[in-house]
Scaffold this motif. Sequence first.
Motif, mmCIF file in Angstrom:
data_model
loop_
_atom_site.group_PDB
_atom_site.id
_atom_site.type_symbol
_atom_site.label_atom_id
_atom_site.label_comp_id
_atom_site.label_asym_id
_atom_site.label_seq_id
_atom_site.Cartn_x
_atom_site.Cartn_y
_atom_site.Cartn_z
ATOM 1 N N PRO A 1 116.473 83.685 95.679
ATOM 2 C CA PRO A 1 115.693 83.378 94.488
ATOM 3 C C PRO A 1 116.567 83.259 93.236
ATOM 4 C CG PRO A 1 114.748 85.240 95.686
ATOM 5 C CD PRO A 1 116.086 84.944 96.298
ATOM 6 N N VAL A 2 116.143 82.400 92.325
ATOM 7 C CA VAL A 2 116.787 82.306 91.017
ATOM 8 C C VAL A 2 116.732 83.689 90.383
ATOM 9 C CG1 VAL A 2 116.540 81.326 88.699
ATOM 10 C CG2 VAL A 2 116.239 79.869 90.714
ATOM 11 N N GLY A 3 117.824 84.103 89.781
ATOM 12 C CA GLY A 3 117.905 85.419 89.155
ATOM 13 C C GLY A 3 118.554 86.475 90.024
ATOM 14 N N THR A 4 118.775 86.171 91.314
ATOM 15 C CA THR A 4 119.443 87.128 92.195
ATOM 16 C C THR A 4 120.839 87.401 91.663
ATOM 17 O OG1 THR A 4 118.219 86.349 94.135
ATOM 18 C CG2 THR A 4 120.275 87.538 94.547
ATOM 19 N N PHE B 1 121.567 75.770 102.049
ATOM 20 C CA PHE B 1 121.177 75.923 100.649
ATOM 21 C C PHE B 1 122.415 75.868 99.775
ATOM 22 C CE2 PHE B 1 117.647 77.637 102.924
ATOM 23 C CZ PHE B 1 116.550 77.269 102.166
ATOM 24 N N LEU B 2 122.316 75.170 98.664
ATOM 25 C CA LEU B 2 123.398 75.102 97.691
ATOM 26 C C LEU B 2 123.006 75.997 96.525
ATOM 27 C CD1 LEU B 2 126.113 73.840 96.960
ATOM 28 C CD2 LEU B 2 124.842 72.024 95.813
ATOM 29 N N LEU B 3 123.759 77.079 96.354
ATOM 30 C CA LEU B 3 123.508 78.026 95.262
ATOM 31 C C LEU B 3 124.448 77.737 94.111
ATOM 32 C CD1 LEU B 3 123.397 81.398 97.248
ATOM 33 C CD2 LEU B 3 121.496 79.859 96.745
ATOM 34 N N HIS B 4 123.904 77.662 92.902
ATOM 35 C CA HIS B 4 124.725 77.567 91.695
ATOM 36 C C HIS B 4 124.678 78.942 91.050
ATOM 37 C CE1 HIS B 4 125.341 76.077 87.353
ATOM 38 N NE2 HIS B 4 126.472 76.405 87.895
ATOM 39 N N ILE B 5 125.838 79.596 90.985
ATOM 40 C CA ILE B 5 125.935 80.955 90.483
ATOM 41 C C ILE B 5 126.763 80.958 89.203
ATOM 42 C CG2 ILE B 5 126.712 83.298 90.988
ATOM 43 C CD1 ILE B 5 126.361 82.510 93.983
ATOM 44 N N ARG B 6 126.152 81.436 88.123
ATOM 45 C CA ARG B 6 126.839 81.538 86.837
ATOM 46 C C ARG B 6 127.474 82.937 86.751
ATOM 47 N NH1 ARG B 6 122.743 82.565 82.969
ATOM 48 N NH2 ARG B 6 123.217 84.700 83.517
ATOM 49 N N TYR B 7 128.713 82.971 86.299
ATOM 50 C CA TYR B 7 129.360 84.259 86.084
ATOM 51 C C TYR B 7 128.773 84.926 84.856
ATOM 52 C CZ TYR B 7 132.976 83.005 89.441
ATOM 53 O OH TYR B 7 133.654 82.648 90.563
ATOM 54 N N ASP B 8 128.547 86.223 84.957
ATOM 55 C CA ASP B 8 128.060 86.993 83.828
ATOM 56 C C ASP B 8 129.256 87.441 83.000
ATOM 57 O OD1 ASP B 8 125.510 86.710 84.868
ATOM 58 O OD2 ASP B 8 125.603 88.629 85.937
ATOM 59 N N PRO B 9 129.087 87.526 81.677
ATOM 60 C CA PRO B 9 130.205 88.008 80.857
ATOM 61 C C PRO B 9 130.552 89.448 81.230
ATOM 62 C CG PRO B 9 128.274 87.500 79.494
ATOM 63 C CD PRO B 9 127.921 87.226 80.919
ATOM 64 N N PRO B 10 131.825 89.792 81.172
ATOM 65 C CA PRO B 10 132.218 91.156 81.514
ATOM 66 C C PRO B 10 131.642 92.150 80.508
ATOM 67 C CG PRO B 10 134.109 89.898 80.749
ATOM 68 C CD PRO B 10 132.941 88.972 80.792
ATOM 69 N N VAL C 1 133.627 90.508 90.196
ATOM 70 C CA VAL C 1 133.116 89.496 89.280
ATOM 71 C C VAL C 1 131.611 89.415 89.517
ATOM 72 C CG1 VAL C 1 133.209 87.075 88.600
ATOM 73 C CG2 VAL C 1 135.295 88.227 89.347
ATOM 74 N N PHE C 2 130.841 89.507 88.446
ATOM 75 C CA PHE C 2 129.386 89.528 88.540
ATOM 76 C C PHE C 2 128.817 88.159 88.217
ATOM 77 C CE2 PHE C 2 130.945 93.713 87.702
ATOM 78 C CZ PHE C 2 130.179 94.529 88.506
ATOM 79 N N GLY C 3 127.714 87.825 88.866
ATOM 80 C CA GLY C 3 127.086 86.540 88.620
ATOM 81 C C GLY C 3 125.602 86.580 88.911
ATOM 82 N N THR C 4 124.919 85.487 88.528
ATOM 83 C CA THR C 4 123.481 85.357 88.710
ATOM 84 C C THR C 4 123.170 83.969 89.253
ATOM 85 O OG1 THR C 4 123.119 86.810 86.810
ATOM 86 C CG2 THR C 4 121.258 85.478 87.516
ATOM 87 N N VAL C 5 122.283 83.899 90.255
ATOM 88 C CA VAL C 5 121.875 82.613 90.818
ATOM 89 C C VAL C 5 121.049 81.853 89.781
ATOM 90 C CG1 VAL C 5 120.525 81.464 92.621
ATOM 91 C CG2 VAL C 5 121.901 83.480 93.183
ATOM 92 N N LEU C 6 121.512 80.656 89.419
ATOM 93 C CA LEU C 6 120.780 79.796 88.495
ATOM 94 C C LEU C 6 119.859 78.837 89.225
ATOM 95 C CD1 LEU C 6 123.478 78.784 85.860
ATOM 96 C CD2 LEU C 6 121.761 80.581 85.722
#
Length: 92
Positions: free
Chosen positions: A46-49, A81-90, A66-71
């Motif tokens: 899900p988006v937000g994972t 499935f193609l996941l686009h994951i944005r890195y979260d700021p440290p 490194v932390f990220g969130t599924v966009l």
Amino acid sequence: MLTSNSLVADPVRLKVPFETPEALIAEVSRSVGRGGVRLETKRGLPVGTRFIFELYARGLNRSVDVFGTVLSATETPHGQFLLHIRYDPPMV
């Protein structure tokens, strides 16, 4: 596209090995410059994972996390499935 109706409570952990610390740094620098990564997976999320990428290499005593969130999560014609994951700021 999957939505955030059923967010995963715990972050997904993905261990990513590198041959050398220099290779790890090069990959992190490149993908951070792009703002994140795209991963092809067998199942959608899900988006937000939340993701935690545990990056490690020979010669390092511990992983670099490194932390990220599924966009977005889009199903491909091949059932992947193609996941686009944005890195979260440290967090400092």
